[in-house]
Design an enzyme around this catalytic site. Structure first.
Site, PDB file in Angstrom:
ATOM      1  N   ASN A  10      39.736  37.692  43.309  1.00 49.58           N
ATOM      2  CA  ASN A  10      40.656  38.560  43.819  1.00 49.58           C
ATOM      3  C   ASN A  10      41.007  38.062  45.248  1.00 49.58           C
ATOM      4  OD1 ASN A  10      38.309  39.543  43.917  1.00 49.58           O
ATOM      5  ND2 ASN A  10      39.152  41.689  44.713  1.00 49.58           N
ATOM      6  N   GLU A  21      43.023  39.527  48.403  1.00 48.32           N
ATOM      7  CA  GLU A  21      43.747  40.877  49.148  1.00 48.32           C
ATOM      8  C   GLU A  21      44.635  40.534  50.203  1.00 48.32           C
ATOM      9  OE1 GLU A  21      41.033  43.759  49.438  1.00 48.32           O
ATOM     10  OE2 GLU A  21      40.641  44.043  47.000  1.00 48.32           O
ATOM     11  N   CYS A  70      44.799  39.761  41.536  1.00 46.02           N
ATOM     12  CA  CYS A  70      43.602  39.733  40.860  1.00 46.02           C
ATOM     13  C   CYS A  70      42.948  38.611  40.246  1.00 46.02           C
ATOM     14  CB  CYS A  70      43.959  40.481  39.600  1.00 46.02           C
ATOM     15  SG  CYS A  70      44.470  42.201  39.685  1.00 46.02           S
ATOM     16  N   GLU A 119      41.766  37.528  37.504  1.00 46.28           N
ATOM     17  CA  GLU A 119      42.283  36.930  36.344  1.00 46.28           C
ATOM     18  C   GLU A 119      43.520  36.142  36.325  1.00 46.28           C
ATOM     19  OE1 GLU A 119      41.131  40.000  37.126  1.00 46.28           O
ATOM     20  OE2 GLU A 119      40.535  41.193  35.190  1.00 46.28           O
ATOM     21  N   CYS A 126      42.904  44.966  34.686  1.00 50.35           N
ATOM     22  CA  CYS A 126      44.005  45.845  34.774  1.00 50.35           C
ATOM     23  C   CYS A 126      45.176  45.441  33.891  1.00 50.35           C
ATOM     24  CB  CYS A 126      44.552  45.797  36.361  1.00 50.35           C
ATOM     25  SG  CYS A 126      45.660  44.225  36.658  1.00 50.35           S
ATOM     26  N   CYS A 177      47.329  42.239  34.584  1.00 47.35           N
ATOM     27  CA  CYS A 177      46.585  41.089  33.987  1.00 47.35           C
ATOM     28  C   CYS A 177      46.337  40.847  32.479  1.00 47.35           C
ATOM     29  CB  CYS A 177      45.060  41.113  34.419  1.00 47.35           C
ATOM     30  SG  CYS A 177      45.013  40.598  36.400  1.00 47.35           S
TER      31      CYS A 177
HETATM   32  N1  THU Z   1      40.838  43.351  40.599  1.00 51.00           N
HETATM   33  C1  THU Z   1      40.865  42.272  39.739  1.00 51.00           C
HETATM   34  O1  THU Z   1      40.715  41.087  40.709  1.00 51.00           O
HETATM   35  N2  THU Z   1      40.652  42.215  38.716  1.00 51.00           N
HETATM   36  C2  THU Z   1      40.396  43.426  37.891  1.00 51.00           C
HETATM   37  O2  THU Z   1      40.168  43.066  36.670  1.00 51.00           O
HETATM   38  C3  THU Z   1      40.282  44.617  38.298  1.00 51.00           C
HETATM   39  C4  THU Z   1      40.889  44.897  40.011  1.00 51.00           C
HETATM   40  C5  THU Z   1      40.955  43.357  42.148  1.00 51.00           C
HETATM   41  C6  THU Z   1      42.198  43.926  42.552  1.00 51.00           C
HETATM   42  C7  THU Z   1      41.559  44.312  44.144  1.00 51.00           C
HETATM   43  O3  THU Z   1      41.541  43.155  44.924  1.00 51.00           O
HETATM   44  C8  THU Z   1      40.330  44.739  43.626  1.00 51.00           C
HETATM   45  O4  THU Z   1      39.960  44.406  42.685  1.00 51.00           O
HETATM   46  C9  THU Z   1      40.532  46.481  43.818  1.00 51.00           C
HETATM   47  O5  THU Z   1      41.308  46.772  42.761  1.00 51.00           O
END
Ligand code: THU
Length: 130
Positions: A42, A44, A53, A55, A86, A89
């Site tokens: 991920n 941000e 994310c 994925e 999420c 994804c």
């Molecule tokens: N996130 C992912 O990368 N994948 C997931 O399956 C759940 C959430 C990330 C998004 C964000 O950067 C952090 O986790 C918190 O939500």
């Protein structure tokens, strides 16, 4: 590739996460049917909604490399139970059909599922519109 090897790559990718706001690192490793591996973590942003994310990063890397047929994906995070992808994804996964998804946490818990189970009844423009 064996699931534990793919999990190791997902854990290595997770270390590359850029998650200064949530401090929640996620790693993904995607194997294509042709045997290529694409990893994601991920990333941000100060403007939180722009965060991406793990994925989707792995999937998008594969797609722009010309790969759209997927064998399996491992997703890992430091969660109590296995990580749960999420909704966004899940929808992006479903664009590329049904493939195995192995959800894991950092304590060694693993759950094997697939895209159809993660998102039953996914919207599919190719199927749902004439
Ligand atoms: N996130 C992912 O990368 N994948 C997931 O399956 C759940 C959430 C990330 C998004 C964000 O950067 C952090 O986790 C918190 O939500």
């Amino acid at each position: 590739m064996k699931n534990d090897e793919l999990l190791k790559l997902a854990k290595e990718a997770r270390e590359k996460a850029y998650a200064p706001y949530s401090n929640f690192k996620v790693g993904a490793a995607l194997e294509t049917k042709s045997g290529k591996i694409y990893t994601g973590a991920n990333v941000e942003n100060s403007s939180f909604g722009l965060s991406m994310c793990a994925e989707r990063i792995a999937i998008f890397k594969a797609v722009v490399d010309g790969e759209t047929n997927f064998e399996k994906m491992v997703v890992v995070a430091d969660t109590k139970d296995v990580v749960s992808p999420c909704g966004a994804c899940r929808q992006v996964m479903s664009e590329f059909g049904n493939f195995e998804v192995i959800l894991a946490n950092m304590s060694g818990k693993i759950k094997k599922t697939d895209v159809n189970a993660l998102l039953p009844g996914a919207f599919d423009l190719r199927r749902d519109v004439d």
